[in-house]
Design an enzyme around this catalytic site. Structure first.
Site, PDB file in Angstrom:
ATOM      1  N   TYR A 159      -8.031  96.931  27.217  1.00  0.00           N
ATOM      2  CA  TYR A 159      -9.225  97.682  26.832  1.00  0.00           C
ATOM      3  C   TYR A 159      -8.877  99.126  26.471  1.00  0.00           C
ATOM      4  CZ  TYR A 159     -13.613 100.194  27.094  1.00  0.00           C
ATOM      5  OH  TYR A 159     -14.673 101.012  26.799  1.00  0.00           O
ATOM      6  N   SER A 198     -13.857 105.442  23.356  1.00  0.00           N
ATOM      7  CA  SER A 198     -14.098 105.743  24.765  1.00  0.00           C
ATOM      8  C   SER A 198     -13.141 106.854  25.171  1.00  0.00           C
ATOM      9  CB  SER A 198     -13.830 104.488  25.619  1.00  0.00           C
ATOM     10  OG  SER A 198     -13.775 104.803  26.990  1.00  0.00           O
TER      11      SER A 198
END
Length: 275
Positions: free
Chosen positions: A160, A147
């Protein structure tokens, strides 16, 4: 438009988290290019229905296996299952992953461990288990989903963001380690997209900021697929995301962290209803 291969691929594409979102879009792309598929998702997903649909639409073989990769030894169990089925895995797409929104200690320890087990441990295990067979078979491809979050720290998404930083650095290292073994390893770093991620992460997804930033899963998957097939190391889909990723590299980390905290806090506020 992606051109179909002239000859059938010599092995199947294994895609984790394939019942929806990026994973489902990857399944369509590989199937359209003639790959047989091994698709996985958590128990209770719509995986059997997805498998049946893909097989009917593309005329390929589709093996489906429901498994929770956040559980200990799940990657080993999946590897053992594909080996027992005598399936040659030519491409591995490590797509399965989750996020958690909120302050670190507001989550249970079990929730944090689940994220780490899935986003980091399972992905690493899958690479470790399948790379040797790929080398033995003369080569292979791995697409790891990170990401743009992996380029910096993420207040309110601490674990995360850190997990995606691991995926990015780990995958970049493997790209150079196995280049001489005909193993192509690509890292896809999307921004926010219209998937079930935010619902799973317990974060509102109807804020004006998020709605203005969304990319479609199809667009993201296509960028990742093209990047993998063309031999790229890192893919950041979308010009806006490329600009953001560049900013992470050139601005002071303290500045980036303050901005990121503010952006995430703002994104958590839903858009005001029209009067």
């Amino acid at each position: 438009m992606i051109k179909p291969k002239k000859t059938a691929p010599s092995g199947a594409a294994l895609i984790t988290g394939a019942s929806s979102g990026f994973g489902l879009e990857f399944a369509h792309l590989f199937a359209a290019d003639g790959y047989d598929l091994v698709i996985t998702a958590r128990p209770g997903s719509k995986l059997p229905k997805v498998a049946k649909s893909l097989q009917a639409q593309y005329g390929i073989k589709v093996w489906q296996h429901e498994i929770d990769l956040s559980k200990p030894c799940a990657a080993k169990d999946l590897y053992a299952w594909t080996s027992k089925q005598d399936i040659t895995i030519a491409v591995l797409v490590n797509n399965a992953g989750i996020g958690l929104y909120g302050k670190f200690i507001d989550h249970s320890l079990e929730q944090e461990q689940e994220l780490i087990n899935l986003n980091i441990n399972a992905l690493s295990d899958m690479c470790y288990l399948y790379i040797p067979k790929m080398i033995k078979n003369g080569g292979g491809k791995i697409l790891n989903i990170a990401s743009i979050a992996g380029f910096q720290a993420g207040p309110y998404y601490a674990t995360y963001f850190a997990s995606k930083g691991y995926v990015l650095l780990f995958s970049e290292a493997l790209y150079y380690e196995y280049a001489g073994d005909n193993i192509q390893i690509t890292t896809l770093c999307p921004g926010v997209a219209q998937t079930g991620f935010f619902k799973r992460a317990n974060m509102r997804e109807n804020s004006f900021l998020l709605q203005s930033y969304f990319m479609s899963p199809k667009r993201v998957a296509r960028a990742g697929y093209k990047g993998l097939m063309s031999g790229k190391s890192v893919i950041v889909p979308g010009n806006r995301n490329k600009f953001v990723a560049l900013g992470y590299r050139v601005l002071p980390r303290k500045v980036i962290n303050v901005i990121t905290r503010k952006v995430i806090q703002t994104a958590a506020v839903p858009k005001s209803p029209k009067k």
